[in-house]
Design a protein around this motif. Structure first.
Motif: not given
Length: 273
Positions: A30-35, A69-75, A119-125, A234-237
């Protein structure tokens, strides 16, 4: 006291300890939901010279299309600007740094390919564009065959390098750590052309009186945000926030700001009806 009696006495204590451990794990989630590497702070790896996608201003602040864009999504996920820490790095080191746990996210117009997904997982394009050949040489024309026998600069680990090695046979591929270094080599004659993203090529062409010779569509490898393999939360969010930004017009507004006059992919625009 017999062994059987001792076991009976220990069972309630063991059960309480197990319950406490599970409760503690739940509270940690709960304190770190996005790992995140550091709970409450998003560590982002990016580039300082990839204008208009990601770059640093004269004051050292990161900005650009991918950054905003990333700042907006993270906000939308609840993070304030000062909770998002951008760090510049060479492109080739970005994905390994995410996979190894140095960064939570890499944001730098990173094209999604099968090799990189190992190597990594990706968000949608969230972005598609063109690959461009930049040069000041008359011998380099709008025919990619003119690159044969020439020295072509690429940024190590990029989609352009992968494409060039596969398709520009007979061309001497020269690796550079970033676009600034590569274009400097182009200007001093160390290489005959530079292969880079269209938007970056357009900017360098204007600054150094160079010409874009060839544009190659790259819609089969859209850019995505990279996250550590298995970090589905994190990816789903990020995906949820990206699609919301496309639907409410935020993506469109940022695209018009950073890529004025460039074609706008319809798949990222608000759906009609």
């Amino acid at each position: 006291m017999t062994l059987t009696m001792l076991k009976r006495m220990l069972r309630p204590a063991m059960a309480l300890a197990t319950l406490a451990a599970l409760t503690g794990a739940a509270q940690a989630d709960e304190a770190n939901p996005y790992n995140l590497i550091e709970p409450g702070t998003v560590m982002v790896g990016s580039l300082g010279d990839a204008k208009p996608y990601a770059f640093t201003t004269a004051t050292g602040e990161f900005t650009g299309f991918d950054v905003e864009l990333l700042r907006h999504v993270l906000a939308g996920m609840g993070f304030k600007k000062d909770q998002i820490l951008f760090t510049g790095q060479e492109f080739a080191a970005l994905l390994p740094s995410v996979a190894n746990g140095r960064f939570d996210i890499a944001a730098a117009a990173i094209g999604i390919t099968d090799a990189r997904k190992k190597v990594v997982d990706f968000s949608d394009g969230y972005l598609a564009g063109y690959l461009s050949v930049l040069s000041g040489e008359d011998a380099v024309t709008d025919d990619v065959a003119s690159l044969k026998g020439k020295r072509l600069g690429v940024v190590q680990g990029t989609l352009q390098e992968m494409y060039a090695r596969k398709h520009f046979t007979g061309t001497d591929i020269v690796q550079f750590p970033d676009n600034n270094t590569a274009v400097a080599a182009l200007n001093n004659g160390t290489v005959d052309a530079q292969f880079l993203d269209y938007e970056a090529a357009k900017s360098y062409a204007e600054r150094y009186d160079l010409k874009i010779k060839v544009n190659i569509p790259s819609f089969d490898a859209p850019a995505g945000f990279a996250v550590k393999p298995g970090n589905d939360a994190l990816r789903d969010a990020l995906n949820k926030g990206l699609h919301a930004a496309m639907q409410d017009g935020t993506w469109r507004d940022l695209y018009q700001k950073w890529f004025p006059g460039s074609p706008m992919p319809k798949q990222y625009l608000p759906s009609q009806g």
